[in-house]
Design a protein around this motif. Structure first.
Motif, PDB file in Angstrom:
ATOM      1  N   TYR A  40      54.393  60.634  43.577  1.00 16.99           N
ATOM      2  CA  TYR A  40      55.500  61.032  42.717  1.00 16.99           C
ATOM      3  C   TYR A  40      55.241  60.463  41.331  1.00 16.99           C
ATOM      4  CZ  TYR A  40      60.309  61.760  41.193  1.00 16.99           C
ATOM      5  OH  TYR A  40      61.428  62.170  40.518  1.00 16.99           O
ATOM      6  N   ASN A  41      55.170  61.328  40.327  1.00 26.26           N
ATOM      7  CA  ASN A  41      54.726  60.881  39.004  1.00 26.26           C
ATOM      8  C   ASN A  41      55.725  59.972  38.294  1.00 26.26           C
ATOM      9  OD1 ASN A  41      56.583  62.853  38.533  1.00 26.26           O
ATOM     10  ND2 ASN A  41      55.286  64.118  37.232  1.00 26.26           N
ATOM     11  N   ARG A  42      56.990  60.006  38.654  1.00 32.57           N
ATOM     12  CA  ARG A  42      57.982  59.148  38.002  1.00 32.57           C
ATOM     13  C   ARG A  42      58.237  57.860  38.773  1.00 32.57           C
ATOM     14  NH1 ARG A  42      61.971  64.023  37.103  1.00 32.57           N
ATOM     15  NH2 ARG A  42      60.799  65.134  35.534  1.00 32.57           N
ATOM     16  N   SER A  43      57.474  57.623  39.810  1.00 34.85           N
ATOM     17  CA  SER A  43      57.669  56.424  40.614  1.00 34.85           C
ATOM     18  C   SER A  43      57.073  55.208  39.915  1.00 34.85           C
ATOM     19  CB  SER A  43      57.011  56.604  41.977  1.00 34.85           C
ATOM     20  OG  SER A  43      57.225  55.473  42.772  1.00 34.85           O
ATOM     21  N   SER A  44      57.563  54.055  40.281  1.00 32.75           N
ATOM     22  CA  SER A  44      57.070  52.816  39.679  1.00 32.75           C
ATOM     23  C   SER A  44      55.809  52.356  40.407  1.00 32.75           C
ATOM     24  CB  SER A  44      58.163  51.754  39.752  1.00 32.75           C
ATOM     25  OG  SER A  44      58.450  51.463  41.101  1.00 32.75           O
TER      26      SER A  44
END
Length: 149
Positions: free
Chosen positions: A63-67
């Protein structure tokens, strides 16, 4: 039912004997990637170990917005089935030439991620050729019927 991904090669390469719907244990970032339809089932298969079923090679993109707590795309994921179903599947797999493959990933009406797994037996080359001939014949028949109308 919101279909996320379908392994369409299963119908061509295998004869489907039976199907089961199973829950799947996912991390939060995996669920978000599934909702964006970022999954590939090309080489996925199911193995039984310790009276549990596990999906291997099911690629769920990061997931590209994950930390920093993102998941590994090819990690092994546990399937959730009833004990009776697991015993039936494990017994069938021990029989000759039967494999378990994931056929469909979807979200059910309650929003839970599910995997439809299939007990399959591999097709021979001549079976695949017959399927292609039948499909081509149906297309040609449909074209001529449409042309005649």
């Amino acid at each position: 039912m919101d279909i996320v991904a379908e392994n369409r090669k299963v119908r061509f390469n295998y004869t489907i004997l039976s199907e089961y719907d199973a829950g799947i244990v996912l991390l939060g970032s995996e669920v978000k990637s599934l909702r964006q339809h970022k999954v590939s089932m090309g080489d996925a298969y199911v193995l039984e170990s310790g009276m549990e079923l596990w999906v291997h090679n099911l690629h769920i993109s990061e997931y590209n917005r994950s930390s920093y707590k993102n998941h590994s795309p090819l990690r092994v994921r546990k399937l959730l089935l009833r004990r009776r179903e697991i015993n039936k599947i494990a017994g069938s797999v021990k029989a000759s030439g039967i494999t378990v493959v994931p056929r469909l990933v979807y979200f059910n009406e309650r929003g839970l991620a599910k995997v439809r797994i299939a007990l399959v037996k591999g097709k021979k080359l001549y079976d695949k050729r017959e399927a292609i001939k039948a499909r081509e014949w149906e297309r040609e028949k449909g074209r001529t019927m449409k042309r005649d109308i």
